[in-house]
Design a protein around this motif. Structure first.
Motif, PDB file in Angstrom:
ATOM      1  N   ASP A   1       0.519   8.399  -6.535  1.00 30.25           N
ATOM      2  CA  ASP A   1       0.464   9.261  -5.360  1.00 30.25           C
ATOM      3  C   ASP A   1       0.285  10.700  -5.811  1.00 30.25           C
ATOM      4  O   ASP A   1       0.928  11.156  -6.747  1.00 30.25           O
TER       5      ASP A   1
ATOM      6  N   THR B   1       0.677  -8.276 -10.142  1.00 37.26           N
ATOM      7  CA  THR B   1       0.586  -8.731  -8.758  1.00 37.26           C
ATOM      8  C   THR B   1       0.877 -10.222  -8.680  1.00 37.26           C
ATOM      9  O   THR B   1       0.577 -10.980  -9.594  1.00 37.26           O
TER      10      THR B   1
ATOM     11  N   VAL C   1      -1.751  -3.988  -0.548  1.00 33.40           N
ATOM     12  CA  VAL C   1      -2.256  -2.696  -0.098  1.00 33.40           C
ATOM     13  C   VAL C   1      -2.201  -1.690  -1.242  1.00 33.40           C
ATOM     14  O   VAL C   1      -3.147  -0.926  -1.458  1.00 33.40           O
ATOM     15  N   GLN C   2      -1.105  -1.689  -1.998  1.00 30.09           N
ATOM     16  CA  GLN C   2      -0.987  -0.777  -3.138  1.00 30.09           C
ATOM     17  C   GLN C   2      -2.055  -1.081  -4.188  1.00 30.09           C
ATOM     18  O   GLN C   2      -2.631  -0.161  -4.780  1.00 30.09           O
TER      19      GLN C   2
ATOM     20  N   SER D   1      -0.343 -12.223  -3.246  1.00 28.51           N
ATOM     21  CA  SER D   1      -1.104 -11.001  -2.981  1.00 28.51           C
ATOM     22  C   SER D   1      -2.560 -11.155  -3.381  1.00 28.51           C
ATOM     23  O   SER D   1      -3.461 -10.676  -2.690  1.00 28.51           O
TER      24      SER D   1
ATOM     25  N   ARG E   1       4.236   2.683  12.194  1.00 26.77           N
ATOM     26  CA  ARG E   1       5.592   2.139  12.089  1.00 26.77           C
ATOM     27  C   ARG E   1       6.383   2.414  13.365  1.00 26.77           C
ATOM     28  O   ARG E   1       6.401   3.513  13.880  1.00 26.77           O
TER      29      ARG E   1
ATOM     30  N   THR F   1       0.749   8.643   4.302  1.00 26.56           N
ATOM     31  CA  THR F   1       2.108   8.670   4.833  1.00 26.56           C
ATOM     32  C   THR F   1       2.103   8.933   6.331  1.00 26.56           C
ATOM     33  O   THR F   1       2.824   8.277   7.091  1.00 26.56           O
TER      34      THR F   1
ATOM     35  N   GLY G   1       0.321  -8.268   1.932  1.00 31.85           N
ATOM     36  CA  GLY G   1       1.501  -7.440   2.144  1.00 31.85           C
ATOM     37  C   GLY G   1       1.362  -6.059   1.513  1.00 31.85           C
ATOM     38  O   GLY G   1       0.267  -5.594   1.188  1.00 31.85           O
ATOM     39  N   LYS G   2       2.488  -5.403   1.326  1.00 29.11           N
ATOM     40  CA  LYS G   2       2.499  -4.051   0.786  1.00 29.11           C
ATOM     41  C   LYS G   2       1.979  -4.017  -0.651  1.00 29.11           C
ATOM     42  O   LYS G   2       1.286  -3.087  -1.056  1.00 29.11           O
ATOM     43  N   GLU G   3       2.298  -5.034  -1.413  1.00 28.49           N
ATOM     44  CA  GLU G   3       1.846  -5.105  -2.807  1.00 28.49           C
ATOM     45  C   GLU G   3       0.319  -5.132  -2.877  1.00 28.49           C
ATOM     46  O   GLU G   3      -0.294  -4.441  -3.690  1.00 28.49           O
TER      47      GLU G   3
ATOM     48  N   SER H   1       0.889   5.866   8.198  1.00 27.94           N
ATOM     49  CA  SER H   1       1.913   4.824   8.233  1.00 27.94           C
ATOM     50  C   SER H   1       3.035   5.187   9.196  1.00 27.94           C
ATOM     51  O   SER H   1       3.623   4.310   9.820  1.00 27.94           O
TER      52      SER H   1
ATOM     53  N   LYS I   1      -5.416   0.090  -2.812  1.00 30.38           N
ATOM     54  CA  LYS I   1      -5.408   1.557  -2.806  1.00 30.38           C
ATOM     55  C   LYS I   1      -5.654   2.090  -4.215  1.00 30.38           C
ATOM     56  O   LYS I   1      -6.437   3.027  -4.409  1.00 30.38           O
TER      57      LYS I   1
END
Length: 166
Positions: free
Chosen positions: A82, A3, A65-66, A7, A155, A148, A61-63, A151, A69
């Motif tokens: 996933d 990371t 969140v991943q 992030s 979106r 999914t 950002g998305k990084e 999101s 998660k």
């Protein structure tokens, strides 16, 4: 997963947003004058968490969140990658989310519900319980399908008008 510093700073702001109400409870112990104490308590309880969460979300950002998660999944003993949820597991997730939504919205329409001794004395635990319902519904039971779909709701997508006119 490696990371970036951006992030990590974003995640730190998110964590700060979640724990800042605790600071609001500690401020009166410092003995500041009434105006400063009231201002700091108000900031840490009302405005601060939202500001910290917004800054954290932008930076993480998305990084980020991943990463979060993956940590939540690891906390519940689930695989970090996933994974598909089974039909029953997915339905339990939907029930958890709907129950959370009901428990968050509906009490506002019942006069004096927060004055009832059972609710008033256990409001903190009820709040934590409803938040856990949402987390369980989305991350634990819902699997990759639930994330999914959520999101997809958030979106923006261009509207496509059909040309099926008779």
């Amino acid at each position: 997963m490696k990371t970036s510093l951006k992030s990590k700073i974003g995640i730190a702001f998110v964590i700060l947003g979640f724990i800042s109400p605790v600071f609001g409870l500690i401020v009166p112990l410092f003995g500041f004058n009434t105006t400063i104490t009231a201002s700091l308590v108000t900031f840490f309880l009302v405005g601060g968490p939202e500001i910290f969460l917004l800054i954290g979300g932008i930076l993480a950002g998305k990084e980020g969140v991943q990463l979060v998660k993956g940590k939540v999944k690891k906390l519940f003993g689930l695989p970090e990658e996933d994974y598909p949820a089974g039909s029953t597991q997915y339905r339990i997730g939907v029930v958890c989310i709907l129950l959370w939504l009901f428990l968050v919205i509906f009490p506002g329409y019942i006069p004096h519900i927060f004055e009832m001794p059972l609710v008033r004395d256990n409001l903190f635990y009820l709040s934590i319980g409803t938040d856990l319902l949402l987390i369980l519904g989305v991350f634990v039971f819902g699997g990759h399908q639930m994330i999914t779909k959520i999101s997809e709701i958030i979106r923006w997508q261009p509207w496509k008008l059909g040309s099926n006119r008779s």
